[in-house]
Design an enzyme around this catalytic site. Structure first.
Site, PDB file in Angstrom:
ATOM      1  N   CYS A 100      22.295  27.380  13.176  1.00 55.87           N
ATOM      2  CA  CYS A 100      20.935  27.506  13.459  1.00 55.87           C
ATOM      3  C   CYS A 100      19.782  27.291  12.326  1.00 55.87           C
ATOM      4  O   CYS A 100      18.833  26.501  12.469  1.00 55.87           O
ATOM      5  CB  CYS A 100      20.450  28.697  13.975  1.00 55.87           C
ATOM      6  SG  CYS A 100      18.723  28.937  14.925  1.00 55.87           S
ATOM      7  N   CYS A 201      21.639  35.309  21.577  1.00 57.49           N
ATOM      8  CA  CYS A 201      21.179  35.899  22.761  1.00 57.49           C
ATOM      9  C   CYS A 201      21.585  35.323  24.212  1.00 57.49           C
ATOM     10  O   CYS A 201      21.768  36.092  25.289  1.00 57.49           O
ATOM     11  CB  CYS A 201      19.505  35.683  23.006  1.00 57.49           C
ATOM     12  SG  CYS A 201      19.028  33.865  23.285  1.00 57.49           S
TER      13      CYS A 201
END
Length: 361
Positions: A100, A201
């Site tokens: 990320c 998440c």
């Protein structure tokens, strides 16, 4: 006045970072990233970005700074999620936080920030950078660990190149987490006591294998557990479900604890063995980024991390052909896992970071 676009995540760290930048006289702009929209039909509502956006906007209002939202979910899906699960199918264990940072926060997000007129971008990472004069008189940037050893995030950022570092500010690098929460409390931030996020998440339970089946629509067939001699000792639920060093969830009764110490994705087998079978004397890696020098040309004494939670271990890094480098440990290390990041240090200085391709016994 220089403009800094900060990635406001809704957490306390990025909020305090924004506050500190404003105190330093920068024109601060908050930018919230949406990185995920569920398309599996099974996780709707589990990803908390809606709540995080509210926290981020409330902090921006308190600081009286502009607030923008950008949807990077398509880039995130393609450059992080698809890559991550392709690595799982190859039998490797990628690090989604490193991915990320490399692919989204300091690439796509940086480009979005520049479109907003940013001179710099900033995040709430516990890390530092320094600018030094190179031999040719140009500026050269180095990456250093944060002063809070418990929160240092340099391991996740050792993939950043010189162009990226030239544009980044890390306001929290010289602070401890306790100091950051105290600043948030003093300024009445609504998220001063908000818990840190721990997991990706869209996989809230950490079961990447189950999510992978839902995401790809593919079923990963059961296969054989093997011992170190190649004898079948049980059945596994799909080789993709296991990672090196894993003990829990194997469902094997062998009279002594056993751990995953190897996988053959073509044959769909998982090899298990005793703890001592997990130790490696060296590793090989690629995709290296070097900080004190443009490339590694000779052996260098370093300390090494092969996972974020690991205490740094002494060793030597050696250059190899085609951009590879080999790290030899002074003492063999446990569960060195292909796909994970390897980061080498000299004190607080990050010497370099790469991706583990092979553990060498």
């Amino acid at each position: 006045m220089q403009r800094v676009v900060i990635g406001l995540s809704g957490g306390v760290d990025s909020s305090v970072a924004a506050y500190l930048l404003k105190e330093q006289g920068y024109e601060v702009v908050g930018l919230f990233m949406i990185n995920w929209h569920d398309t599996t039909g099974t996780l709707e509502g589990d990803c908390p970005w809606h709540d995080d956006r509210v926290f981020a906007e409330l902090v921006a209002r308190r600081l009286d700074i502009p607030f923008h939202v950008v949807d990077l979910s398509e880039e995130y899906r393609r450059r992080v999620v698809d890559y991550m699960f392709a690595e799982y199918e190859r039998g490797r264990t990628p690090n989604p936080d490193v991915l990320c940072n490399r692919e989204i926060k300091f690439d796509v997000f940086l480009k979005e920030a520049l479109r907003l007129g940013a001179d710099f971008v900033a995040t709430g990472h516990y890390c530092r950078r320094e600018c030094v004069a190179a031999a040719d008189g140009t500026e050269h940037y180095r990456l250093l660990a944060g002063v809070d050893g418990n929160k240092d995030q340099s391991y996740f950022l050792a993939c950043l190149n010189q162009e990226q570092l030239s544009r980044i500010q890390f306001p929290l690098g010289g602070l401890t987490k306790q100091e950051v929460r105290a600043i948030a409390e003093e300024n009445g931030f609504i998220n001063a006591r908000k818990h840190d996020s721990q997991d990706i998440c869209f996989v809230p339970d950490g079961d990447y294998a189950a999510f992978l089946e839902r995401y790809t629509g593919r079923h990963y067939p059961a296969g054989d557990f093997l011992d170190e001699t190649g004898r079948v000792v049980g059945k596994h639920r799909g080789a993709v479900c296991y990672t090196l060093g894993q003990r829990k969830g194997l469902g094997l009764a062998m009279g002594a604890p056993v751990y995953v110490c190897g996988k053959d994705m073509e044959k769909n087998t998982v090899t298990v063995g005793p703890n001592e079978a997990l130790f490696s004397s060296a590793l090989r890696g690629n995709n290296w980024v070097w900080y004190p020098f443009p490339e590694l040309t000779e052996p260098v004494r370093v300390t090494v991390k092969t996972r974020h939670s690991q205490t740094e271990q002494p060793g030597t890094v050696y250059p190899e052909a085609d951009g590879f480098a080999r790290v030899e440990f002074d003492v063999p290390q446990r569960a060195v896992t292909p796909g994970q990041a390897v980061v080498v240090y000299q004190g607080d200085l990050v010497v370099g970071g790469g991706t583990i391709t092979e553990a060498i016994r």
